[in-house]
Design a protein around this motif. Structure first.
Motif, PDB file in Angstrom:
ATOM      1  N   LYS A  65      -8.369 -22.102   9.719  1.00  0.00           N
ATOM      2  CA  LYS A  65      -7.752 -21.721  10.977  1.00  0.00           C
ATOM      3  C   LYS A  65      -6.821 -22.023  11.920  1.00  0.00           C
ATOM      4  N   HIS A  66      -6.852 -23.161  11.628  1.00  0.00           N
ATOM      5  CA  HIS A  66      -5.325 -23.459  12.918  1.00  0.00           C
ATOM      6  C   HIS A  66      -3.832 -23.794  12.098  1.00  0.00           C
ATOM      7  N   ILE A  67      -3.772 -23.229  10.883  1.00  0.00           N
ATOM      8  CA  ILE A  67      -2.828 -22.978  10.326  1.00  0.00           C
ATOM      9  C   ILE A  67      -2.450 -22.065  10.311  1.00  0.00           C
ATOM     10  N   PHE A  68      -0.660 -22.139  10.366  1.00  0.00           N
ATOM     11  CA  PHE A  68      -0.083 -20.631   9.802  1.00  0.00           C
ATOM     12  C   PHE A  68       1.171 -20.935   8.815  1.00  0.00           C
ATOM     13  N   THR A  69       1.275 -20.484   7.793  1.00  0.00           N
ATOM     14  CA  THR A  69       2.620 -21.035   7.258  1.00  0.00           C
ATOM     15  C   THR A  69       3.522 -19.700   6.926  1.00  0.00           C
ATOM     16  N   CYS A  70       4.895 -20.557   6.679  1.00  0.00           N
ATOM     17  CA  CYS A  70       5.394 -19.263   6.496  1.00  0.00           C
ATOM     18  C   CYS A  70       5.820 -17.961   5.418  1.00  0.00           C
ATOM     19  N   ALA A  71       4.144 -19.242   3.847  1.00  0.00           N
ATOM     20  CA  ALA A  71       4.439 -18.718   2.512  1.00  0.00           C
ATOM     21  C   ALA A  71       2.745 -17.495   2.869  1.00  0.00           C
ATOM     22  N   MET A  72       2.286 -17.970   4.109  1.00  0.00           N
ATOM     23  CA  MET A  72       1.186 -16.403   4.306  1.00  0.00           C
ATOM     24  C   MET A  72       2.077 -15.127   5.164  1.00  0.00           C
ATOM     25  N   ALA A  73       2.817 -15.501   5.524  1.00  0.00           N
ATOM     26  CA  ALA A  73       3.278 -14.580   6.138  1.00  0.00           C
ATOM     27  C   ALA A  73       3.923 -13.870   5.767  1.00  0.00           C
ATOM     28  N   THR A  74       4.758 -14.466   4.647  1.00  0.00           N
ATOM     29  CA  THR A  74       5.396 -13.104   3.856  1.00  0.00           C
ATOM     30  C   THR A  74       4.783 -12.817   2.499  1.00  0.00           C
ATOM     31  N   ALA A  75       3.563 -13.574   2.040  1.00  0.00           N
ATOM     32  CA  ALA A  75       2.579 -12.508   1.377  1.00  0.00           C
ATOM     33  C   ALA A  75       1.975 -12.056   2.344  1.00  0.00           C
ATOM     34  N   ARG A  76       1.817 -11.912   3.623  1.00  0.00           N
ATOM     35  CA  ARG A  76       1.413 -10.842   4.150  1.00  0.00           C
ATOM     36  C   ARG A  76       1.893  -9.744   4.523  1.00  0.00           C
ATOM     37  N   PHE A  77       3.444  -9.512   4.534  1.00  0.00           N
ATOM     38  CA  PHE A  77       4.352  -8.673   4.862  1.00  0.00           C
ATOM     39  C   PHE A  77       4.806  -7.954   3.427  1.00  0.00           C
ATOM     40  N   ALA A  79       2.683  -7.335   1.257  1.00  0.00           N
ATOM     41  CA  ALA A  79       1.405  -6.717   0.844  1.00  0.00           C
ATOM     42  C   ALA A  79       1.261  -5.219   1.915  1.00  0.00           C
ATOM     43  N   HIS A  80       1.705  -5.626   2.819  1.00  0.00           N
ATOM     44  CA  HIS A  80       1.872  -4.824   3.695  1.00  0.00           C
ATOM     45  C   HIS A  80       2.971  -3.617   3.292  1.00  0.00           C
ATOM     46  N   GLN A  81       4.065  -4.172   2.785  1.00  0.00           N
ATOM     47  CA  GLN A  81       5.135  -3.380   2.125  1.00  0.00           C
ATOM     48  C   GLN A  81       5.476  -2.739   1.223  1.00  0.00           C
ATOM     49  N   LYS A  82       4.448  -2.912   0.103  1.00  0.00           N
ATOM     50  CA  LYS A  82       4.204  -2.857  -1.889  1.00  0.00           C
ATOM     51  C   LYS A  82       2.710  -3.311  -1.446  1.00  0.00           C
ATOM     52  N   PRO A  83       1.922  -2.715  -1.396  1.00  0.00           N
ATOM     53  CA  PRO A  83       0.001  -3.224  -1.937  1.00  0.00           C
ATOM     54  C   PRO A  83       0.500  -3.478  -3.948  1.00  0.00           C
ATOM     55  N   GLY A  84      -0.133  -4.010  -3.855  1.00  0.00           N
ATOM     56  CA  GLY A  84      -0.187  -4.405  -5.243  1.00  0.00           C
ATOM     57  C   GLY A  84       1.148  -4.820  -6.334  1.00  0.00           C
ATOM     58  N   GLY A  85       1.747  -5.307  -5.255  1.00  0.00           N
ATOM     59  CA  GLY A  85       3.374  -5.457  -5.867  1.00  0.00           C
ATOM     60  C   GLY A  85       3.338  -6.494  -7.205  1.00  0.00           C
ATOM     61  N   LEU A  95       3.018 -21.538  -2.342  1.00  0.00           N
ATOM     62  CA  LEU A  95       3.294 -20.104  -1.057  1.00  0.00           C
ATOM     63  C   LEU A  95       2.601 -19.115  -2.626  1.00  0.00           C
ATOM     64  N   LEU A  96       2.429 -19.568  -3.672  1.00  0.00           N
ATOM     65  CA  LEU A  96       1.670 -19.169  -4.800  1.00  0.00           C
ATOM     66  C   LEU A  96       0.509 -18.298  -5.074  1.00  0.00           C
ATOM     67  N   ALA A  97      -0.441 -19.848  -4.086  1.00  0.00           N
ATOM     68  CA  ALA A  97      -1.408 -18.966  -3.470  1.00  0.00           C
ATOM     69  C   ALA A  97      -1.965 -17.883  -2.545  1.00  0.00           C
ATOM     70  N   ALA A  98      -0.741 -17.808  -1.968  1.00  0.00           N
ATOM     71  CA  ALA A  98      -0.579 -16.973  -0.627  1.00  0.00           C
ATOM     72  C   ALA A  98      -0.611 -15.634  -1.275  1.00  0.00           C
ATOM     73  N   LEU A  99       0.860 -15.639  -2.275  1.00  0.00           N
ATOM     74  CA  LEU A  99       0.523 -14.239  -2.899  1.00  0.00           C
ATOM     75  C   LEU A  99      -0.397 -13.562  -3.536  1.00  0.00           C
ATOM     76  N   HIS A 100      -1.134 -14.704  -4.242  1.00  0.00           N
ATOM     77  CA  HIS A 100      -2.670 -13.858  -4.703  1.00  0.00           C
ATOM     78  C   HIS A 100      -3.131 -13.595  -4.326  1.00  0.00           C
ATOM     79  N   ARG A 101      -3.786 -13.985  -3.185  1.00  0.00           N
ATOM     80  CA  ARG A 101      -4.590 -14.410  -2.125  1.00  0.00           C
ATOM     81  C   ARG A 101      -3.826 -12.746  -1.186  1.00  0.00           C
ATOM     82  N   ASN A 102      -2.822 -12.730  -1.532  1.00  0.00           N
ATOM     83  CA  ASN A 102      -2.710 -10.940  -0.819  1.00  0.00           C
ATOM     84  C   ASN A 102      -2.645  -9.710  -1.961  1.00  0.00           C
ATOM     85  N   GLY A 103      -2.814  -9.689  -3.376  1.00  0.00           N
ATOM     86  CA  GLY A 103      -2.899  -8.841  -4.236  1.00  0.00           C
ATOM     87  C   GLY A 103      -1.932  -9.605  -4.960  1.00  0.00           C
ATOM     88  N   TYR A 104      -0.714  -9.832  -5.138  1.00  0.00           N
ATOM     89  CA  TYR A 104       0.729 -10.205  -5.497  1.00  0.00           C
ATOM     90  C   TYR A 104       0.171 -10.904  -6.954  1.00  0.00           C
TER      91      TYR A 104
END
Length: 277
Positions: A65-77, A79-85, A95-104
Motif C-alpha cells: 500500500k506504500h508503493i504507487f508506480t507510474c505503471a499503476m497510474a497508466t493502467a488506471r488511466f 481503464a477509465h478512458q476505455k474500459p476493457g481495451g 507494466l504488464l501486470a498493472a494493465l492486466h489487473r485493470n482489465g486490459y
C-alpha cells in the motif's frame, strides 16, 4: 495538523541497489509516528510486490500500500478512458501486470493503445511494430517521459528516450501519466486521504518531483542525493520550499522541530532564495 509525504525512490531512497544513508531511519520514523506516506516511482518495470522486496533487502520494511508506480497510474488511466481495451506494450512485468489487473488485454494486432515503459529488452523490431500501429490509429502512451534514470554507476536511458524514437518516426506526441503529471500525483494524494496543504513531495529531480509538486500546490523538498546539484537550481523559474543534502538531513531538521512542521527552519529560506531565485 495532519500531514503526509509523497516520496520519490530512485535518488532519494537508493541509487541502483545501494541504500542512501539515512533513508531507512526516515521511513522508520514515519511508520513509528503513523505519518501517512507513499513512494512514487516513474519506474514501470517492477510491481508493487517487487518494490517491497527490493526495499526490504535494503532494510526498509513497508507494505504494498506504500508503493504507487507510474505503471499503476497508466493502467488506471487507460481503464477509465476505455474500459476493457487493448494495448501493444513495450515494457516489463510491472507494466504488464498493472494493465492486466485493470482489465486490459495485451495484443500484437490493432491495439487501442501503444504503451511504452522502461525495459532492458527494448529493440528496433518492437519500435517498428509500434510505429506502424500508431500510424494505423493506436494512441501513443508513455508511462513517463524521464530521459534518463540515476543508477549507482551513473545514468541509463529512461522511458522518455525510448518513446522519443516512436514520436520522431510518427510525428505523434506521446501522452504521459507519470510524474510530473497531476493524474499520478493527485491520485496518490487522494489515496492517502490528504488535502493539498497536508501534502509534501520529496524528490531529487526538478523536472518531475518538484515541478509536479509546485504545480499542484504541495510543499516540496529537494534532496541533493540524486540527479540535481545545488548549482543547477539557477536554471529553473520555480524552486522547492526546502533543499537538503539527503533524507538524513531532512530527518534531523524535523527532529529539531519535534516533527511539528513539514518544512523546517525559516533559516533555510535566505539560502534558498540566493540559490534558486
Amino acid at each position: 495538523m495532519k500531514h503526509g509525504y509523497l516520496i520519490d525512490m530512485d535518488g532519494v531512497l537508493y541509487r541502483g541497489s545501494k541504500l542512501i544513508p539515512g533513508a531507512d531511519h526516515f521511513v522508520k520514523q514515519l511508520l513509528a509516528r503513523d505519518i501517512p506516506f507513499m513512494f512514487l516511482t516513474n519506474n514501470s518495470q517492477r510491481t508493487r510486490r517487487d518494490m517491497v522486496a527490493k526495499l526490504g533487502r535494503m532494510g526498509i520494511q513497508v507494505e504494498e500500500k506504500h508503493i504507487f508506480t507510474c505503471a499503476m497510474a497508466t493502467a488506471r488511466f487507460l481503464a477509465h478512458q476505455k474500459p476493457g481495451g487493448t494495448a501493444f506494450v513495450i515494457g516489463e512485468g510491472g507494466l504488464l501486470a498493472a494493465l492486466h489487473r485493470n482489465g486490459y488485454a495485451v495484443v500484437d494486432h490493432k491495439p487501442d493503445y501503444v504503451v511504452i515503459g522502461e525495459g532492458r529488452t527494448f529493440n528496433l523490431e518492437q519500435v517498428e511494430a509500434a510505429v506502424n500501429m500508431v500510424q494505423e490509429g493506436a494512441k501513443l502512451i508513455a508511462t513517463n517521459m524521464d530521459p534518463n534514470c540515476p543508477t549507482q554507476n551513473g545514468i541509463r536511458p529512461g522511458c522518455g528516450a525510448m518513446v522519443s524514437m516512436v514520436e520522431k518516426a510518427t510525428g505523434v506526441e506521446a501522452f504521459s501519466v507519470g510524474k510530473p503529471s497531476p493524474i499520478m500525483m493527485r491520485a496518490a494524494r487522494k489515496e492517502l486521504g490528504l488535502t493539498t496543504a497536508e501534502t509534501t513531495m520529496i524528490g531529487d529531480t526538478m523536472e518531475t518531483d518538484i515541478l509536479g509538486g509546485v504545480q499542484l500546490g504541495f510543499n516540496t523538498v529537494l534532496v541533493l542525493s540524486g540527479g540535481t546539484k545545488k548549482e543547477d537550481l539557477q536554471e529553473y523559474a520555480y524552486r522547492p520550499d526546502v533543499i537538503v543534502d539527503s533524507l538524513a538531513e531532512y530527518t534531523q531538521l524535523l527532529e529539531e522541530s519535534e516533527w511539528h512542521t513539514p518544512c523546517p527552519s525559516p533559516g533555510l529560506l535566505p539560502e534558498l532564495v540566493a540559490v534558486a531565485g
